[in-house]
Design an enzyme around this catalytic site. Structure first.
Site, PDB file in Angstrom:
ATOM      1  N   LYS A  22       0.838  -1.209   0.000  1.00  0.00           N
ATOM      2  CA  LYS A  22       0.000   0.000   0.000  1.00  0.00           C
ATOM      3  C   LYS A  22       0.869   1.253   0.000  1.00  0.00           C
ATOM      4  O   LYS A  22       0.671   2.167  -0.795  1.00  0.00           O
ATOM      5  CB  LYS A  22      -0.919   0.038   1.210  1.00  0.00           C
ATOM      6  N   CYS A 116      -5.492   8.395   8.734  1.00  0.00           N
ATOM      7  CA  CYS A 116      -5.761   7.927  10.100  1.00  0.00           C
ATOM      8  C   CYS A 116      -5.428   9.007  11.133  1.00  0.00           C
ATOM      9  O   CYS A 116      -4.406   9.678  11.025  1.00  0.00           O
ATOM     10  CB  CYS A 116      -4.926   6.690  10.422  1.00  0.00           C
ATOM     11  N   ARG A 121       0.043  14.839  12.506  1.00  0.00           N
ATOM     12  CA  ARG A 121       0.469  14.566  11.123  1.00  0.00           C
ATOM     13  C   ARG A 121       0.729  15.852  10.313  1.00  0.00           C
ATOM     14  O   ARG A 121       0.170  16.037   9.222  1.00  0.00           O
ATOM     15  CB  ARG A 121      -0.521  13.665  10.404  1.00  0.00           C
ATOM     16  N   ASP A 305       3.806   0.549  12.069  1.00  0.00           N
ATOM     17  CA  ASP A 305       2.570   0.019  11.482  1.00  0.00           C
ATOM     18  C   ASP A 305       2.288  -1.418  11.913  1.00  0.00           C
ATOM     19  O   ASP A 305       1.200  -1.935  11.672  1.00  0.00           O
ATOM     20  CB  ASP A 305       2.631   0.116   9.952  1.00  0.00           C
ATOM     21  N   ARG A 397      -8.969  -0.233   3.783  1.00  0.00           N
ATOM     22  CA  ARG A 397      -8.107   0.766   3.141  1.00  0.00           C
ATOM     23  C   ARG A 397      -6.708   0.215   2.876  1.00  0.00           C
ATOM     24  O   ARG A 397      -5.995   0.685   2.019  1.00  0.00           O
ATOM     25  CB  ARG A 397      -7.961   2.006   4.041  1.00  0.00           C
TER      26      ARG A 397
HETATM   27  C1  EPZ Z   1       4.182   6.882   6.310  1.00  0.00           C
HETATM   28  O1  EPZ Z   1       3.427   7.991   6.806  1.00  0.00           O
HETATM   29  C2  EPZ Z   1       3.172   5.739   6.222  1.00  0.00           C
HETATM   30  N1  EPZ Z   1       2.081   6.146   5.365  1.00  0.00           N
HETATM   31  C3  EPZ Z   1       2.616   5.438   7.613  1.00  0.00           C
HETATM   32  O2  EPZ Z   1       1.791   4.284   7.509  1.00  0.00           O
HETATM   33  C4  EPZ Z   1       3.759   5.103   8.560  1.00  0.00           C
HETATM   34  O3  EPZ Z   1       3.250   4.946   9.861  1.00  0.00           O
HETATM   35  C5  EPZ Z   1       4.795   6.240   8.557  1.00  0.00           C
HETATM   36  O4  EPZ Z   1       5.239   6.518   7.213  1.00  0.00           O
HETATM   37  C6  EPZ Z   1       6.014   5.910   9.382  1.00  0.00           C
HETATM   38  O5  EPZ Z   1       6.607   4.748   8.950  1.00  0.00           O
HETATM   39  C7  EPZ Z   1       2.260   6.108   4.032  1.00  0.00           C
HETATM   40  O6  EPZ Z   1       3.297   5.747   3.515  1.00  0.00           O
HETATM   41  C8  EPZ Z   1       1.096   6.541   3.196  1.00  0.00           C
HETATM   42  P1  EPZ Z   1       6.306  10.283   8.224  1.00  0.00           P
HETATM   43  P2  EPZ Z   1       4.009   9.475   6.702  1.00  0.00           P
HETATM   44  O7  EPZ Z   1       6.267  11.506   7.387  1.00  0.00           O
HETATM   45  O8  EPZ Z   1       4.817   9.611   5.490  1.00  0.00           O
HETATM   46  C9  EPZ Z   1       6.470  13.688  11.627  1.00  0.00           C
HETATM   47  C10 EPZ Z   1      -0.156   2.997   7.637  1.00  0.00           C
HETATM   48  O9  EPZ Z   1      -0.677   2.471   8.646  1.00  0.00           O
HETATM   49  N2  EPZ Z   1       6.410  14.637  10.486  1.00  0.00           N
HETATM   50  O10 EPZ Z   1       7.447   9.364   8.085  1.00  0.00           O
HETATM   51  O11 EPZ Z   1       2.860  10.385   6.897  1.00  0.00           O
HETATM   52  C11 EPZ Z   1       5.146  12.933  11.789  1.00  0.00           C
HETATM   53  O12 EPZ Z   1       4.226  13.666  12.534  1.00  0.00           O
HETATM   54  C12 EPZ Z   1       0.388   4.433   7.711  1.00  0.00           C
HETATM   55  O13 EPZ Z   1      -0.022   2.425   6.566  1.00  0.00           O
HETATM   56  C13 EPZ Z   1       6.496  15.996  10.738  1.00  0.00           C
HETATM   57  O14 EPZ Z   1       6.597  16.416  11.885  1.00  0.00           O
HETATM   58  O15 EPZ Z   1       4.941   9.469   8.013  1.00  0.00           O
HETATM   59  C14 EPZ Z   1       5.589  11.638  12.458  1.00  0.00           C
HETATM   60  O16 EPZ Z   1       5.697  11.843  13.832  1.00  0.00           O
HETATM   61  C15 EPZ Z   1       0.004   5.128   8.975  1.00  0.00           C
HETATM   62  N3  EPZ Z   1       6.427  16.848   9.680  1.00  0.00           N
HETATM   63  C16 EPZ Z   1       6.980  11.421  11.865  1.00  0.00           C
HETATM   64  O17 EPZ Z   1       7.411  12.659  11.331  1.00  0.00           O
HETATM   65  C17 EPZ Z   1       6.299  16.410   8.376  1.00  0.00           C
HETATM   66  O18 EPZ Z   1       6.241  17.221   7.443  1.00  0.00           O
HETATM   67  C18 EPZ Z   1       7.029  10.365  10.755  1.00  0.00           C
HETATM   68  O19 EPZ Z   1       6.110  10.724   9.759  1.00  0.00           O
HETATM   69  C19 EPZ Z   1       6.214  15.025   8.146  1.00  0.00           C
HETATM   70  C20 EPZ Z   1       6.277  14.149   9.217  1.00  0.00           C
END
Ligand code: EPZ
Length: 418
Positions: A22, A116, A121, A305, A397
């Site tokens: 996904k 989610c 986020r 995840d 999803r």
């Molecule tokens: C990806 O989300 C995945 N989603 C998430 O999977 C997964 O939990 C996550 O990576 C971490 O592995 C997809 O790929 C669609 P991040 P993403 O940007 O990209 C902070 C699932 O269940 N952050 O790596 O949104 C953020 O708040 C989903 O399949 C900022 O502060 O995650 C978090 O604490 C849920 N500012 C951390 O970084 C930003 O601009 C990691 O987020 C971006 C992120």
């Protein structure tokens, strides 16, 4: 609303085939608009996130041809129009259209992405990356207007190794003038799969999978054919189910290295697993199991995840186990429902302490988000009696044909509209 019903306590045997990832597909579909010709992507999972992204492609007048084998995406007659809220709010990954449209047209207008509710986020790192490439970002009436006269390569250091920001900056930078360096980039396998896709189109990206990615901008991106990697989170979820209910359960079409952190934890607690080149067979549990602690981390650490499904397994281990969630600030919404089924868990700050083993008894529960929903399926398969999971849309999803796949290995599980 959809509800999943499970008669638990049954042993499962046979094999389950894992689908495409996904979290790779949801980036590949938006990225495909960057080609000036046509992209064919196979092994895209049949999940509702795929449907939502294809709806956005149609909104942009992109030709989409979906078959069971592949999705053919032809953006040659596309338009660059605003992505309204009803489209963007269906999933988080709609934000990848920001990087792709900016990379292709130097302009993107879209409403806030959904997804989610596992944390605040923010997407500040994505926007900072776009600004570093020369774009301006305006935020009006719940929408972003990102535009640039020209995009120029830049050195971008990410404060957090964010998956989304790493990919979105790659999408915006592939056609920028000059060279972009992303430092402290995320290293997840899905990022490598997206970089490979872009390179198949003629992009010049090196270092994906490491914390430094280099992108030399190109003018043209051509036709390509690409395959989505197997879904390591779907694989991990079924392997956890196998550890609890398998007799034995084989999980096929996976890349075991992508879930090393999970497999080594399973061996540590006493689960017998056989690891093959593209499969894992769960053979059962040792007599004497051991409690354990996990701390979620960026790849290759223990994936956040899989935290929620793995917590169910910890309820069955003797003694005290701990789960510390370091990525998302609100990812323990499954715990009140596990306690309703009979688990003994206390949460303090970002750590859950689990005392086991505790027998689980089926009951009415709710899927509060995608992976919490997966944890409810794992618990329902283990629990004695009937478990009913409402809000099951969340689960669909991210898990392709989960009910059918589990029925094939002997689970008494069904889904219905309520
Ligand atoms: C990806 O989300 C995945 N989603 C998430 O999977 C997964 O939990 C996550 O990576 C971490 O592995 C997809 O790929 C669609 P991040 P993403 O940007 O990209 C902070 C699932 O269940 N952050 O790596 O949104 C953020 O708040 C989903 O399949 C900022 O502060 O995650 C978090 O604490 C849920 N500012 C951390 O970084 C930003 O601009 C990691 O987020 C971006 C992120």
């Amino acid at each position: 609303m959809k509800m999943i019903e499970i008669e638990g306590g049954r042993k499962l045997r046979g094999s389950i085939r894992v689908g495409g990832a996904k979290n790779a597909s949801v980036a590949l579909i938006p990225a495909a608009i960057l080609t000036d010709e046509e992209a064919t992507i196979c092994n895209i999972p049949e999940i509702t996130d795929t449907d939502a992204l294809c709806d956005i492609l149609e909104l942009l007048h992109v030709k989409v041809n979906r078959s069971t084998e592949s999705v053919v995406i032809n953006p040659q007659e596309m338009i660059n129009t605003e992505i309204e809220e009803q489209y963007s709010k269906k999933l988080r990954a709609s934000y990848y259209f920001m990087g792709a449209l900016l990379g292709k047209y130097k302009k993107a207008v879209m409403h806030f992405p959904g997804g989610c509710s596992i944390g605040a986020r923010p997407i500040d790192l994505h926007l900072k990356g776009f600004e570093a490439l020369g774009a301006t970002v305006k935020n009006e009436d719940n929408k972003y207007i990102v535009e640039a006269k020209e995009l120029k390569g830049a050195n971008i250091y990410l404060d957090i190794a964010s998956v989304g920001a790493t990919i979105n900056i790659m999408l915006a930078a592939v056609k920028a003038e000059g060279t972009t360096i992303i430092d402290n980039a995320a290293k997840e396998p899905e990022i490598v799969n997206v970089a490979t896709f872009l390179n198949n189109m003629g992009a010049k990206i090196t270092g994906a999978g490491t914390s430094t990615i280099k992108i030399i901008g190109v003018e043209h991106l051509h036709k390509c054919f690409h395959e989505v990697i197997p879904d390591r989170i779907e694989a991990g979820t079924y392997i956890i189910i196998g550890a609890l209910c398998g007799e034995p359960l084989r999980v096929d079409n996976i890349i075991p290295e992508h879930i090393d952190s999970l497999l080594s934890k399973l061996e540590e607690i006493g689960v017998n697993i056989e690891i093959g080149p593209d499969f894992v067979e769960v053979l059962g549990m040792e007599e004497k199991l051991k409690p354990t602690n996990i701390k979620t981390a960026v790849y290759p650490g223990f994936p956040t995840d899989l935290q929620q499904p793995f917590t169910v397994l910890l309820t069955q281990l003797p003694g005290k186990s701990k789960v510390t969630e370091t990525i998302w600030e609100n990812r323990f919404m499954h715990i009140p429902y596990l306690k309703k089924l009979g688990a003994d868990i206390e949460v303090k700050n970002q750590t859950a302490t689990i005392i086991g083993p505790k027998k689980l008894i089926g009951d009415e529960v709710v899927a509060t988000d995608l992976r919490a929903g997966a944890a409810m399926v794992v618990a329902g398969l283990l629990a004695e009696g009937t478990t009913r999971i409402s809000n099951a849309e969340h689960i669909l999803r991210g898990y392709e044909q989960i009910v059918e796949k589990l029925q094939l290995v002997g689970a008494k599980i069904s889904i219905k509209e309520i």
